[in-house]
Design a protein around this motif. Sequence first.
Motif, short mmCIF file in Angstrom:
data_model
loop_
_atom_site.label_atom_id
_atom_site.label_comp_id
_atom_site.label_asym_id
_atom_site.label_seq_id
_atom_site.Cartn_x
_atom_site.Cartn_y
_atom_site.Cartn_z
N THR A 512 -77.75 6.14 -18.72
CA THR A 512 -78.66 5.80 -19.88
C THR A 512 -79.48 4.87 -19.47
O THR A 512 -79.16 3.64 -18.81
CB THR A 512 -77.75 5.21 -21.06
N TYR A 513 -80.87 5.07 -19.66
CA TYR A 513 -81.82 3.96 -19.12
C TYR A 513 -81.77 2.44 -19.78
O TYR A 513 -81.32 2.68 -20.99
CB TYR A 513 -83.05 4.36 -19.42
N ALA A 521 -80.86 4.76 -10.63
CA ALA A 521 -81.78 5.61 -11.37
C ALA A 521 -82.86 5.87 -10.39
O ALA A 521 -83.49 7.04 -10.85
CB ALA A 521 -82.50 4.49 -12.37
N ASN A 549 -84.12 -2.65 -24.94
CA ASN A 549 -85.40 -1.99 -24.70
C ASN A 549 -86.30 -2.65 -25.23
O ASN A 549 -86.45 -4.07 -25.68
CB ASN A 549 -85.36 -0.63 -25.57
N PHE A 633 -87.11 -2.87 -16.98
CA PHE A 633 -87.32 -1.69 -17.37
C PHE A 633 -88.56 -1.40 -18.58
O PHE A 633 -88.79 -0.60 -18.97
CB PHE A 633 -86.11 -1.17 -17.82
N SER A 636 -91.05 1.28 -18.41
CA SER A 636 -90.59 2.63 -18.57
C SER A 636 -90.88 2.94 -20.04
O SER A 636 -90.69 2.04 -21.01
CB SER A 636 -89.07 2.82 -18.39
N ILE A 638 -89.09 5.12 -21.45
CA ILE A 638 -87.72 5.65 -21.89
C ILE A 638 -86.98 4.47 -22.41
O ILE A 638 -86.69 3.31 -21.82
CB ILE A 638 -86.99 6.20 -20.72
N SER A 640 -83.63 2.17 -24.14
CA SER A 640 -82.29 2.14 -23.48
C SER A 640 -81.23 2.91 -23.86
O SER A 640 -80.11 3.03 -23.38
CB SER A 640 -82.09 0.55 -23.50
N LEU A 644 -79.74 9.92 -19.54
CA LEU A 644 -80.54 10.72 -18.49
C LEU A 644 -79.76 11.27 -17.59
O LEU A 644 -78.68 11.07 -17.56
CB LEU A 644 -81.07 9.50 -17.49
N SER A 646 -80.56 13.60 -14.26
CA SER A 646 -81.54 14.06 -13.23
C SER A 646 -80.96 14.62 -12.02
O SER A 646 -79.74 14.72 -11.71
CB SER A 646 -82.01 12.41 -12.49
N VAL A 663 -85.72 14.59 -17.44
CA VAL A 663 -85.06 13.80 -18.20
C VAL A 663 -84.85 14.52 -19.62
O VAL A 663 -85.62 15.01 -20.18
CB VAL A 663 -85.89 12.32 -18.65
#
Length: 679
Positions: A512-513, A521, A549, A633, A636, A638, A640, A644, A646, A663
């Motif tokens: 998770t971002y 990441a 976030n 972050f 970004s 994206i 929190s 994710l 990838s 994503v």
Amino acid sequence: MARLLSSSSSVVIFFIHFQILLITQAIAQPDFLYHFCENHKGNYPRNSTYESNLNHLLSILPSQGGNGYGFYYLPYGNSSNQVYAIGLCRGDANPDVCVSCLNNATQRLPQNCPNQKEAVGWYDYCMLRYSNRSMFGVMETSLKVYLWNTQNVSSNVDEFFSDLRTLLDGLKNRAASGSSLRKFATGNASAPDFQTLYALVQCTPDLSKQDCNNCLDDAFDDIPTCCDNKIGGRVIGTNCNFRYEIRLFYNQTDDAPLASSPPPSTNATTTTGGNESNTSRTTVIIAVVSSAAVALVLIISVCVFLKKRGARKIDQTHPVNEPVEEIESVESLQYSFETTRVATDNFSEANKLGQGGFGSVYRGKLPNGQDIAVKRLSRNSNQGDLEFKNEVLLVAKLQHRNLVRLLGFCLEGSERLLVYEFVPNASLDHFIFDPSKRANLDWERRYKIIGGIARGLLYLHEDSRLRVIHRDLKASNILLDKEMHPKISDFGMARLFVVDQTQGNTNRIVGTYGYMAPEYAMHGHFSVRTDVFSFGVLLLEIVSGQKNNCFRHGEHVEDLLSYAWRNWRDRTASNIIDPLVRVNSVSEIMRYIHIGLLCVQENVAHRPTMNTVVLMLNSNSLSLPVPTEPAFFMNSNIGSDMALASEFNSRTTESDHSESKSVNQASANEASISELYPR
């Protein structure tokens, strides 16, 4: 000892040599049965801090470590010098007898196992274990002691043991259903030839109901080995034990917390066997005798026993190279699909707890009344059935009070289900990010949650049989039990279908971002310190009550790490503290913020390990290094709480790992995939 027992003649020689010693010891210590020193677990130096901690712990265990029902548990010390001890008294033992037995054990066991970091001693009324690793809630069945009555069942042997197994199974269910204070049961049943069978079963109460059942089942399976055709027998392990006789041998106060008087002693001759497994078993023959004439009879019995056991080994139905114990253990964890279907009301929407990219989770109730959580995995895995079973077996062995416990699995056709304990208070994010509920989380409760998460993560990294890199530690993956104790969830989905991974990097990223360390990441590099980064983010979220976030705070729009670092740099770190937290002194919270910032430093080498983190959380006198700038972050797009997944080309090298990622958004409680490394 293993060399002494490498042949039948060695066993007999050892028996003859040891007999006189046991007679003397039995007179001095009438309740002593057997001890085992874990030589391969290492020694501690004389006059060391570890020895001092062990001596202190054993001196206070009988007076300070008990729960009032005959179970004792205490840790003592810090870091590599921490010692853990567990004591268990027989459930029918008088409190005075219980304490006396433990006092005796705490004196004798260090003498019997000098300088050993891990040892266990069994006595008639109690058991004592100590170790340099946490044993609480961890089921182990590798060490056992056998005792049996030398008298054979005179007739109707099959009926006798059928009645015995029925009695033991009933007592097992009663004991396993006991509380976290005591798991103990006694009872009797009719046997052939107008006899009455009496039996006692017990588990350490830190085990779950399922683990208690499994432990006792494992012990019952040893009846043909230890007590073949015998009118009485006893199997004692580190987490459970049972005994049966054709006479009353226990105090009949099963429902009382502890019995009012000790049970009558036995004069029956007994024989014991030590460390065992289904593939390779070491047997120690010991006798407590009343006259020298019994020795010859027992020597003959030993030879007959070894001969029978040799015949049984030849007749095994499993291949020689197959891990019989492992396969039997995993099958004992298996649930039928019909059981889980009925438990969840056919996986009804009303019972659905959540859904993520790896499947849906449902609440259920087993026929015995136990609440469970069933994860119904997606059907797009190429993992084989044997891989899946082995994976479940590995994960089931990860047992800690701060981890959600895996109870079992179901594998039928294309259905793959994981059955977990049910944790009633949902996840941490439902509390910490809800202003109305967050107000009920005072600082004392928050720091206990932080400490529990840290201990659970330390267990995954250092203290378990495996090394688990969680990779998706976040507030929604921290469940809270009815006492608001934290339990890390979604750690148990081993990636056996990813065969090209190493401990240093991966070609598939999940997580998770906002909680993900930058090296993982961006490049797929992971280690225990990637989890430390996630822990640091989670710590700062718990302290501040804010998600990591982008959020507006005054004139600034930034993520939590940026906000925390700016205030720390400007010496206004008190701004980070949730205004709903009321405390008399902020010094402890400021220390926790300091630790959180150490965990989220961009440079991997600068982050502490979880062992160091736990030490820093528990010791205010330990000086902390100055943190460096964390990874941010905020640029970004994206959030929190967005999961994710990838994919990298599996043929690229580590240096070729690019930032091109696909994503996929999923819910915040999506299951993670963990890497497991045998130790």
